[in-house]
Design a protein around this motif. Structure first.
Motif, PDB file in Angstrom:
ATOM      1  N   ASP A   1     -61.732 -24.771 -29.842  1.00  0.00           N
ATOM      2  CA  ASP A   1     -61.212 -23.604 -29.138  1.00  0.00           C
ATOM      3  C   ASP A   1     -61.109 -22.468 -30.166  1.00  0.00           C
ATOM      4  O   ASP A   1     -60.505 -22.650 -31.229  1.00  0.00           O
ATOM      5  CB  ASP A   1     -59.830 -23.941 -28.569  1.00  0.00           C
ATOM      6  N   PRO A   2     -61.697 -21.295 -29.895  1.00  0.00           N
ATOM      7  CA  PRO A   2     -61.642 -20.194 -30.854  1.00  0.00           C
ATOM      8  C   PRO A   2     -60.223 -19.783 -31.249  1.00  0.00           C
ATOM      9  O   PRO A   2     -60.010 -19.230 -32.316  1.00  0.00           O
ATOM     10  CB  PRO A   2     -62.350 -19.040 -30.145  1.00  0.00           C
ATOM     11  N   SER A   3     -59.243 -20.078 -30.391  1.00  0.00           N
ATOM     12  CA  SER A   3     -57.860 -19.700 -30.704  1.00  0.00           C
ATOM     13  C   SER A   3     -57.122 -20.780 -31.499  1.00  0.00           C
ATOM     14  O   SER A   3     -55.953 -20.607 -31.825  1.00  0.00           O
ATOM     15  CB  SER A   3     -57.103 -19.391 -29.412  1.00  0.00           C
ATOM     16  N   ASP A   4     -57.808 -21.883 -31.810  1.00  0.00           N
ATOM     17  CA  ASP A   4     -57.189 -22.981 -32.570  1.00  0.00           C
ATOM     18  C   ASP A   4     -56.755 -22.462 -33.937  1.00  0.00           C
ATOM     19  O   ASP A   4     -57.572 -21.958 -34.708  1.00  0.00           O
ATOM     20  CB  ASP A   4     -58.200 -24.125 -32.733  1.00  0.00           C
ATOM     21  N   ASP A   5     -55.463 -22.572 -34.240  1.00  0.00           N
ATOM     22  CA  ASP A   5     -54.970 -22.053 -35.512  1.00  0.00           C
ATOM     23  C   ASP A   5     -55.098 -23.051 -36.661  1.00  0.00           C
ATOM     24  O   ASP A   5     -54.861 -22.699 -37.811  1.00  0.00           O
ATOM     25  CB  ASP A   5     -53.523 -21.560 -35.369  1.00  0.00           C
ATOM     26  N   ASN A   6     -55.491 -24.290 -36.380  1.00  0.00           N
ATOM     27  CA  ASN A   6     -55.692 -25.270 -37.443  1.00  0.00           C
ATOM     28  C   ASN A   6     -56.915 -26.140 -37.111  1.00  0.00           C
ATOM     29  O   ASN A   6     -56.775 -27.314 -36.736  1.00  0.00           O
ATOM     30  CB  ASN A   6     -54.439 -26.132 -37.609  1.00  0.00           C
ATOM     31  N   PRO A   7     -58.127 -25.561 -37.235  1.00  0.00           N
ATOM     32  CA  PRO A   7     -59.318 -26.310 -36.829  1.00  0.00           C
ATOM     33  C   PRO A   7     -59.547 -27.587 -37.632  1.00  0.00           C
ATOM     34  O   PRO A   7     -60.021 -28.577 -37.090  1.00  0.00           O
ATOM     35  CB  PRO A   7     -60.459 -25.314 -37.026  1.00  0.00           C
ATOM     36  N   LYS A   8     -59.169 -27.590 -38.908  1.00  0.00           N
ATOM     37  CA  LYS A   8     -59.385 -28.800 -39.709  1.00  0.00           C
ATOM     38  C   LYS A   8     -58.538 -29.963 -39.171  1.00  0.00           C
ATOM     39  O   LYS A   8     -59.006 -31.091 -39.094  1.00  0.00           O
ATOM     40  CB  LYS A   8     -59.086 -28.527 -41.176  1.00  0.00           C
ATOM     41  N   LYS A   9     -57.315 -29.679 -38.784  1.00  0.00           N
ATOM     42  CA  LYS A   9     -56.446 -30.716 -38.211  1.00  0.00           C
ATOM     43  C   LYS A   9     -57.025 -31.224 -36.886  1.00  0.00           C
ATOM     44  O   LYS A   9     -57.015 -32.425 -36.614  1.00  0.00           O
ATOM     45  CB  LYS A   9     -55.038 -30.162 -38.013  1.00  0.00           C
ATOM     46  N   THR A  10     -57.546 -30.303 -36.077  1.00  0.00           N
ATOM     47  CA  THR A  10     -58.163 -30.690 -34.805  1.00  0.00           C
ATOM     48  C   THR A  10     -59.382 -31.577 -35.044  1.00  0.00           C
ATOM     49  O   THR A  10     -59.583 -32.572 -34.351  1.00  0.00           O
ATOM     50  CB  THR A  10     -58.573 -29.429 -34.004  1.00  0.00           C
ATOM     51  N   MET A  11     -60.191 -31.218 -36.056  1.00  0.00           N
ATOM     52  CA  MET A  11     -61.368 -32.036 -36.374  1.00  0.00           C
ATOM     53  C   MET A  11     -60.951 -33.418 -36.857  1.00  0.00           C
ATOM     54  O   MET A  11     -61.558 -34.417 -36.488  1.00  0.00           O
ATOM     55  CB  MET A  11     -62.244 -31.332 -37.412  1.00  0.00           C
ATOM     56  N   GLU A  12     -59.919 -33.471 -37.683  1.00  0.00           N
ATOM     57  CA  GLU A  12     -59.459 -34.769 -38.185  1.00  0.00           C
ATOM     58  C   GLU A  12     -58.930 -35.642 -37.046  1.00  0.00           C
ATOM     59  O   GLU A  12     -59.179 -36.836 -36.998  1.00  0.00           O
ATOM     60  CB  GLU A  12     -58.390 -34.585 -39.263  1.00  0.00           C
ATOM     61  N   LYS A  13     -58.217 -35.043 -36.106  1.00  0.00           N
ATOM     62  CA  LYS A  13     -57.729 -35.798 -34.945  1.00  0.00           C
ATOM     63  C   LYS A  13     -58.898 -36.314 -34.111  1.00  0.00           C
ATOM     64  O   LYS A  13     -58.891 -37.453 -33.655  1.00  0.00           O
ATOM     65  CB  LYS A  13     -56.796 -34.955 -34.088  1.00  0.00           C
ATOM     66  N   SER A  14     -59.940 -35.483 -33.943  1.00  0.00           N
ATOM     67  CA  SER A  14     -61.095 -35.944 -33.176  1.00  0.00           C
ATOM     68  C   SER A  14     -61.776 -37.114 -33.874  1.00  0.00           C
ATOM     69  O   SER A  14     -62.245 -38.044 -33.227  1.00  0.00           O
ATOM     70  CB  SER A  14     -62.088 -34.799 -32.942  1.00  0.00           C
ATOM     71  N   LEU A  15     -61.802 -37.081 -35.208  1.00  0.00           N
ATOM     72  CA  LEU A  15     -62.375 -38.203 -35.963  1.00  0.00           C
ATOM     73  C   LEU A  15     -61.518 -39.453 -35.779  1.00  0.00           C
ATOM     74  O   LEU A  15     -62.047 -40.539 -35.545  1.00  0.00           O
ATOM     75  CB  LEU A  15     -62.483 -37.856 -37.438  1.00  0.00           C
TER      76      LEU A  15
END
Length: 161
Positions: free
Chosen positions: A139-153
């Motif tokens: 989501d372009p408004s995601d303020d912590n994309p690295k955390k989101t990527m780690e959760k998806s992993l």
């Protein structure tokens, strides 16, 4: 669309060569009016983080590699923006290693180099020599994309273990 790209010039060859390559890159960026560049001098070399259009980056990479093929050999990396994720067990042994490459704005592809037996699907990143496992659109408004990527992993690992 603009993306971040990394150019690593490693100081394993003469300082004269690294200066010539730096000057070449800086002249090219100036000619293309690209100002969104940060440089970082590290113990092992120089890192450029450049925010530019993909086709301009590919042209720059091609020109640098053609112009300085002998000087660069295996000592320089020109690559997509990427993140490394490593998972450890209780003994601090590495059990999973993943690289996520940014393939377009807010879209990342994950490549797996761990121990799970996963099918070798096809991604879009040529240097992704490991197994492509999935694509994630942030989501372009995601303020912590690295955390989101780690959760998806973590979710992917839980579903595929």
């Amino acid at each position: 669309m603009k993306l971040h790209y990394n150019i690593h010039l490693l100081e394993r060859f003469s300082s004269m060569n690294i200066i010539r390559i730096q000057e070449f890159i800086e002249k090219y960026l100036k000619m293309k009016s690209i100002k969104d560049v940060s440089t970082q001098i590290t113990e092992g070399g120089i890192i450029y983080l450049v925010y530019m259009e993909t086709d301009i980056f590919e042209e720059l990479a091609s020109k640098v590699l053609n112009q300085f093929e002998y000087e660069l050999s295996e000592y320089t990396m020109i690559m997509h923006n990427h993140c490394h994720f490593t998972k450890y067990n209780d003994n601090d042994d590495i059990i999973h290693e993943v690289i996520a490459y940014q393939v377009c704005e807010n879209v990342w592809e994950f490549y797996y180099g761990g121990i799970l037996d996963v099918p070798k699907n096809t991604g879009t990143i040529e240097e992704g020599g490991d197994y492509y496992i999935y694509k994630l659109e942030l989501d372009p408004s995601d303020d912590n994309p690295k955390k989101t990527m780690e959760k998806s992993l973590d979710d992917w690992l839980q579903n595929n273990s």
